[in-house]
Design an enzyme around this catalytic site. Structure first.
Site, short mmCIF file in Angstrom:
data_model
loop_
_atom_site.label_atom_id
_atom_site.label_comp_id
_atom_site.label_asym_id
_atom_site.label_seq_id
_atom_site.Cartn_x
_atom_site.Cartn_y
_atom_site.Cartn_z
N VAL A 1 10.74 -7.45 9.44
CA VAL A 1 11.89 -6.53 9.58
C VAL A 1 11.54 -5.52 10.66
CG1 VAL A 1 13.33 -4.83 8.38
CG2 VAL A 1 12.52 -6.86 7.17
N GLY B 1 11.10 -3.11 5.31
CA GLY B 1 10.34 -4.37 5.30
C GLY B 1 9.83 -4.67 3.89
N HIS B 2 9.28 -3.65 3.23
CA HIS B 2 8.78 -3.86 1.87
C HIS B 2 9.93 -4.26 0.93
CE1 HIS B 2 5.63 -0.87 3.35
NE2 HIS B 2 4.89 -1.87 2.93
N TYR C 1 4.14 3.97 0.87
CA TYR C 1 4.82 4.57 2.02
C TYR C 1 5.84 3.53 2.53
CZ TYR C 1 5.51 8.40 5.17
OH TYR C 1 6.06 9.48 5.81
N LEU C 2 6.74 3.22 1.63
CA LEU C 2 7.57 2.02 1.79
C LEU C 2 8.66 2.17 2.84
CD1 LEU C 2 7.95 1.12 -1.99
CD2 LEU C 2 6.22 0.33 -0.37
N HIS C 3 9.08 1.04 3.36
CA HIS C 3 10.18 0.97 4.32
C HIS C 3 11.01 -0.27 4.01
CE1 HIS C 3 7.67 -2.04 6.20
NE2 HIS C 3 6.69 -1.16 6.36
N MET D 1 0.83 -1.20 0.00
CA MET D 1 0.00 0.00 0.00
C MET D 1 0.88 1.26 0.00
SD MET D 1 -3.45 -0.86 2.07
CE MET D 1 -2.83 -0.66 3.72
P1 AMP Z 1 1.44 -2.93 3.50
O1 AMP Z 1 2.03 -1.90 2.59
O2 AMP Z 1 1.48 -2.55 4.94
O3 AMP Z 1 0.10 -3.42 3.03
O4 AMP Z 1 2.39 -4.19 3.42
C1 AMP Z 1 2.73 -4.77 2.18
C2 AMP Z 1 3.48 -6.05 2.41
O5 AMP Z 1 4.66 -5.78 3.18
C3 AMP Z 1 2.68 -7.08 3.23
O6 AMP Z 1 2.92 -8.38 2.70
C4 AMP Z 1 3.25 -6.93 4.61
O7 AMP Z 1 3.13 -8.09 5.40
C5 AMP Z 1 4.69 -6.63 4.31
N1 AMP Z 1 5.33 -5.94 5.44
C6 AMP Z 1 4.90 -4.84 6.07
N2 AMP Z 1 5.71 -4.53 7.10
C7 AMP Z 1 6.68 -5.49 7.12
C8 AMP Z 1 7.81 -5.74 7.95
N3 AMP Z 1 8.10 -4.96 8.99
N4 AMP Z 1 8.57 -6.82 7.68
C9 AMP Z 1 8.27 -7.64 6.64
N5 AMP Z 1 7.22 -7.45 5.81
C10 AMP Z 1 6.44 -6.39 6.05
#
Ligand code: AMP
Length: 295
Positions: A177, A36-37, A32-34, A30
């Site tokens: 992460v 983890g993404h 606003y990447l970090h 979604m």
């Molecule tokens: P989101 O943008 O929050 O919908 O997340 C997109 C994808 O990134 C999903 O599969 C999440 O589980 C994964 N994700 C989000 N935060 C983390 C994190 N801290 N470590 C690993 N994967 C993550």
């Protein structure tokens, strides 16, 4: 890095890559990447995907009334720079009208694993998630799709949907992460300021307490969950939504003596609803949802 803004453009790109014989990896986000993404992009590459497409779509169908859809953080320019730097081949950024045009009326509902936990707290959430991921799968037609274990129940829902609907996509789970102090990275951490940011550490601290008890030989499910719950309940800025111990693979509730358990926490800290989890298991065994399994 190619920018694709419609399902048709996404399909054309995917057809082209398949014609070249390339393996396609999809990383749904979604925005606003970090870090983890970006770790998910690396997992796709490690799984042999020469072509990796990340999607950025804040999906209105997975937000309930009164949730943060309108204020979900966005920064397209920064996201694109990070993805280019991270070695992404293409970015799929459809608009809401492309995904849900007037007259839209089709939804995907996964029953069992969608119930309880976040499914109880956020009615309709996993219906929205399953629907958008099904649409992403059909447009991108990936060989592999990567999801984080951070959203543990979501990963289980996607695995069930992929298996039940015969998508023929390999689902890869990627480890959580964390920030240096243990807080699981999340786009929603942007909502945390000052004392709320410090307080947010109670979730990972609680999971560490449970992990310590497990390492010390404790195997009673309720006792392990209670160790995690206590840290969150002791934090005045946090309001616990749930603390539960579930089977790492099936997400069924557990009680009594366990060999492996996933402890899942959700809590509101200031304006942010945060989730975190950890799988506790005997050394050498791996029961979590990580790794790739064909569904
Ligand atoms: P989101 O943008 O929050 O919908 O997340 C997109 C994808 O990134 C999903 O599969 C999440 O589980 C994964 N994700 C989000 N935060 C983390 C994190 N801290 N470590 C690993 N994967 C993550």
């Amino acid at each position: 890095m190619e920018l694709l803004r419609s399902p048709a453009a996404m399909r054309d790109w995917s057809d082209g890559r398949r014609m070249l014989g390339e393996r396609i990896g999809l990383v749904p986000t979604m925005g606003y990447l970090h870090a983890g993404h970006l770790s998910l992009v690396r997992v796709a590459r490690d799984r042999g995907c020469a072509a990796v497409v990340a999607s950025i779509f804040v999906n209105p169908a997975q937000f309930g009334p009164g949730e943060d859809f309108g204020k979900y953080p966005r920064d397209e320019e920064r996201d694109l720079a990070m993805l280019a730097e991270g070695g992404t081949s293409a970015v799929y950024m459809p608009g809401v009208g492309d995904m849900y045009p007037d007259g839209y009326q089709t939804y995907v509902e996964v029953t069992g694993v969608s119930q309880g936990l976040c499914g109880a707290a956020r009615p309709g959430h996993f219906r929205g998630v399953a629907t958008v991921v099904a649409k992403l799968f059909l447009a991108a037609r990936p060989h592999v799709a990567v999801f984080g274990e951070k959203d543990y129940q979501q990963l289980a829902v996607i695995r069930a949907m992929t298996r039940d609907l015969d998508f023929g996509v390999e689902i890869a789970g990627a480890p959580i992460v964390r920030e240096a102090d243990g807080l699981a990275m999340s786009s929603r951490n942007a909502y945390l300021q000052g004392d709320d940011r410090t307080a947010a550490r109670c979730l990972s601290r609680g999971l560490s307490r449970a992990e310590e008890r497990f390492a010390g030989g404790e195997r009673d499910a309720e006792t392990l969950v209670a160790a995690a719950r206590k840290e969150v309940e002791a934090e005045p800025r946090a309001s616990l939504d749930y603390a539960e111990g579930r089977d790492p693979r099936t997400l069924s509730p557990l009680s009594g003596r366990v060999g492996a358990i996933t402890i899942l926490l959700a809590a509101k800290v200031g304006p942010a609803r945060l989730i975190d989890n950890r799988t506790l298991e005997n050394a050498g065994k791996s029961h979590s949802q990580g790794g790739t399994r064909a569904c």
